[in-house]
Design a protein around this motif. Sequence first.
Motif, PDB file in Angstrom:
ATOM      1  N   ILE A 188       3.550  11.640  14.339  1.00 57.39           N
ATOM      2  CA  ILE A 188       2.258  10.962  14.308  1.00 57.39           C
ATOM      3  C   ILE A 188       1.766  11.002  12.867  1.00 57.39           C
ATOM      4  N   SER A 189       1.218   9.915  12.398  1.00 58.31           N
ATOM      5  CA  SER A 189       0.735   9.871  11.022  1.00 58.31           C
ATOM      6  C   SER A 189      -0.255  10.999  10.767  1.00 58.31           C
ATOM      7  N   TYR A 190      -0.002  11.742   9.718  1.00 56.36           N
ATOM      8  CA  TYR A 190      -0.904  12.827   9.339  1.00 56.36           C
ATOM      9  C   TYR A 190      -2.290  12.272   9.026  1.00 56.36           C
ATOM     10  N   CYS A 191      -2.350  11.094   8.434  1.00 54.50           N
ATOM     11  CA  CYS A 191      -3.639  10.489   8.069  1.00 54.50           C
ATOM     12  C   CYS A 191      -4.557  10.379   9.279  1.00 54.50           C
ATOM     13  N   SER A 192      -4.019   9.996  10.421  1.00 58.43           N
ATOM     14  CA  SER A 192      -4.852   9.783  11.607  1.00 58.43           C
ATOM     15  C   SER A 192      -5.445  11.077  12.156  1.00 58.43           C
ATOM     16  N   THR A 193      -4.995  12.222  11.676  1.00 61.50           N
ATOM     17  CA  THR A 193      -5.545  13.509  12.144  1.00 61.50           C
ATOM     18  C   THR A 193      -6.759  13.942  11.314  1.00 61.50           C
ATOM     19  N   LEU A 194      -7.015  13.264  10.200  1.00 68.10           N
ATOM     20  CA  LEU A 194      -8.119  13.641   9.314  1.00 68.10           C
ATOM     21  C   LEU A 194      -9.405  12.961   9.750  1.00 68.10           C
ATOM     22  N   THR A 195     -10.504  13.697   9.700  1.00 67.29           N
ATOM     23  CA  THR A 195     -11.751  13.203  10.282  1.00 67.29           C
ATOM     24  C   THR A 195     -12.865  12.943   9.270  1.00 67.29           C
ATOM     25  N   ASP A 196     -12.585  13.114   7.975  1.00 63.31           N
ATOM     26  CA  ASP A 196     -13.614  12.799   6.983  1.00 63.31           C
ATOM     27  C   ASP A 196     -12.982  12.087   5.799  1.00 63.31           C
ATOM     28  N   CYS A 197     -13.764  11.295   5.132  1.00 62.41           N
ATOM     29  CA  CYS A 197     -13.300  10.442   4.054  1.00 62.41           C
ATOM     30  C   CYS A 197     -12.670  11.233   2.906  1.00 62.41           C
ATOM     31  N   THR A 198     -13.321  12.278   2.458  1.00 63.39           N
ATOM     32  CA  THR A 198     -12.835  13.032   1.309  1.00 63.39           C
ATOM     33  C   THR A 198     -11.449  13.609   1.565  1.00 63.39           C
ATOM     34  N   SER A 199     -11.248  14.241   2.719  1.00 63.28           N
ATOM     35  CA  SER A 199      -9.928  14.788   3.051  1.00 63.28           C
ATOM     36  C   SER A 199      -8.900  13.674   3.167  1.00 63.28           C
ATOM     37  N   CYS A 200      -9.318  12.586   3.771  1.00 62.60           N
ATOM     38  CA  CYS A 200      -8.430  11.450   3.998  1.00 62.60           C
ATOM     39  C   CYS A 200      -7.862  10.899   2.696  1.00 62.60           C
ATOM     40  N   ILE A 201      -8.708  10.566   1.770  1.00 61.13           N
ATOM     41  CA  ILE A 201      -8.224   9.908   0.558  1.00 61.13           C
ATOM     42  C   ILE A 201      -7.572  10.880  -0.416  1.00 61.13           C
ATOM     43  N   SER A 202      -7.636  12.184  -0.139  1.00 61.19           N
ATOM     44  CA  SER A 202      -7.045  13.185  -1.021  1.00 61.19           C
ATOM     45  C   SER A 202      -5.595  13.505  -0.682  1.00 61.19           C
ATOM     46  N   VAL A 203      -5.033  12.874   0.349  1.00 59.34           N
ATOM     47  CA  VAL A 203      -3.645  13.135   0.744  1.00 59.34           C
ATOM     48  C   VAL A 203      -2.708  12.387  -0.197  1.00 59.34           C
ATOM     49  N   GLU A 204      -1.814  13.142  -0.809  1.00 59.64           N
ATOM     50  CA  GLU A 204      -0.859  12.550  -1.739  1.00 59.64           C
ATOM     51  C   GLU A 204       0.559  12.847  -1.267  1.00 59.64           C
ATOM     52  N   SER A 205       1.416  11.856  -1.255  1.00 59.80           N
ATOM     53  CA  SER A 205       2.825  12.037  -0.892  1.00 59.80           C
ATOM     54  C   SER A 205       3.674  11.900  -2.146  1.00 59.80           C
ATOM     55  N   ALA A 206       4.969  12.003  -1.995  1.00 64.81           N
ATOM     56  CA  ALA A 206       5.865  11.852  -3.136  1.00 64.81           C
ATOM     57  C   ALA A 206       5.770  10.442  -3.726  1.00 64.81           C
ATOM     58  N   LEU A 207       5.283   9.494  -2.938  1.00 62.09           N
ATOM     59  CA  LEU A 207       5.178   8.105  -3.387  1.00 62.09           C
ATOM     60  C   LEU A 207       3.788   7.735  -3.890  1.00 62.09           C
ATOM     61  N   GLY A 208       2.852   8.662  -3.854  1.00 63.19           N
ATOM     62  CA  GLY A 208       1.488   8.390  -4.309  1.00 63.19           C
ATOM     63  C   GLY A 208       0.475   8.695  -3.223  1.00 63.19           C
ATOM     64  N   TRP A 209      -0.722   8.131  -3.345  1.00 66.06           N
ATOM     65  CA  TRP A 209      -1.789   8.362  -2.377  1.00 66.06           C
ATOM     66  C   TRP A 209      -1.418   7.689  -1.056  1.00 66.06           C
ATOM     67  N   SER A 210      -1.518   8.429   0.041  1.00 68.52           N
ATOM     68  CA  SER A 210      -0.955   7.981   1.320  1.00 68.52           C
ATOM     69  C   SER A 210      -1.947   7.401   2.307  1.00 68.52           C
ATOM     70  N   CYS A 211      -3.206   7.780   2.219  1.00 72.35           N
ATOM     71  CA  CYS A 211      -4.165   7.420   3.261  1.00 72.35           C
ATOM     72  C   CYS A 211      -5.337   6.626   2.698  1.00 72.35           C
ATOM     73  N   SER A 212      -5.998   5.899   3.587  1.00 75.69           N
ATOM     74  CA  SER A 212      -7.231   5.202   3.220  1.00 75.69           C
ATOM     75  C   SER A 212      -8.263   5.420   4.326  1.00 75.69           C
ATOM     76  N   TRP A 213      -9.524   5.439   3.953  1.00 75.41           N
ATOM     77  CA  TRP A 213     -10.633   5.641   4.885  1.00 75.41           C
ATOM     78  C   TRP A 213     -11.273   4.293   5.169  1.00 75.41           C
ATOM     79  N   CYS A 214     -11.362   3.929   6.452  1.00 77.53           N
ATOM     80  CA  CYS A 214     -11.980   2.667   6.841  1.00 77.53           C
ATOM     81  C   CYS A 214     -13.436   2.919   7.211  1.00 77.53           C
ATOM     82  N   ASN A 215     -14.347   2.270   6.513  1.00 73.28           N
ATOM     83  CA  ASN A 215     -15.769   2.440   6.801  1.00 73.28           C
ATOM     84  C   ASN A 215     -16.178   1.781   8.108  1.00 73.28           C
ATOM     85  N   LYS A 216     -15.441   0.773   8.557  1.00 74.08           N
ATOM     86  CA  LYS A 216     -15.791   0.076   9.797  1.00 74.08           C
ATOM     87  C   LYS A 216     -15.584   0.936  11.033  1.00 74.08           C
TER      88      LYS A 216
END
Length: 118
Positions: free
Chosen positions: A12-40
């Motif tokens: 399951i995508s690790y991104c979908s387990t994060l519940t706040d914007c700051t934690s979400c956009i701070s996830v970095e993988s070997a390929l770069g920043w991995s997650c995005s926070w949707c305001n909608k």
Amino acid sequence: MIDLNNTRTGGISYCSTLTDCTSCISVESALGWSCSWCNKDQQCHTLGSLVSACTLSNDCVSLSSLSTCRGKSVEACPASELLPEQVHIAFDGGRSNGWPTGMSVSWFTARAINGSRV
């Protein structure tokens, strides 16, 4: 934090387990920043996810240069992360007879803030 395959939760995508914007956009993988926070939908999604309510919109936050998100920094995260939660009010200090001389107030916010007022 660096996640080499972005699937820390057994496929399951690790991104979908994060519940706040700051934690979400701070996830970095070997390929770069991995997650995005949707305001909608107020959810974290893997960068480029087709299940995000922001797929056809730029109403999102991401540190990735590959993202079309309007927000490109932690400061672009929603102000709701600055709202106090878990407020604790207690008597503080004391006289020799045991009566308190003041109060202390503490709380939690999802993002660090500079200064506070009660």
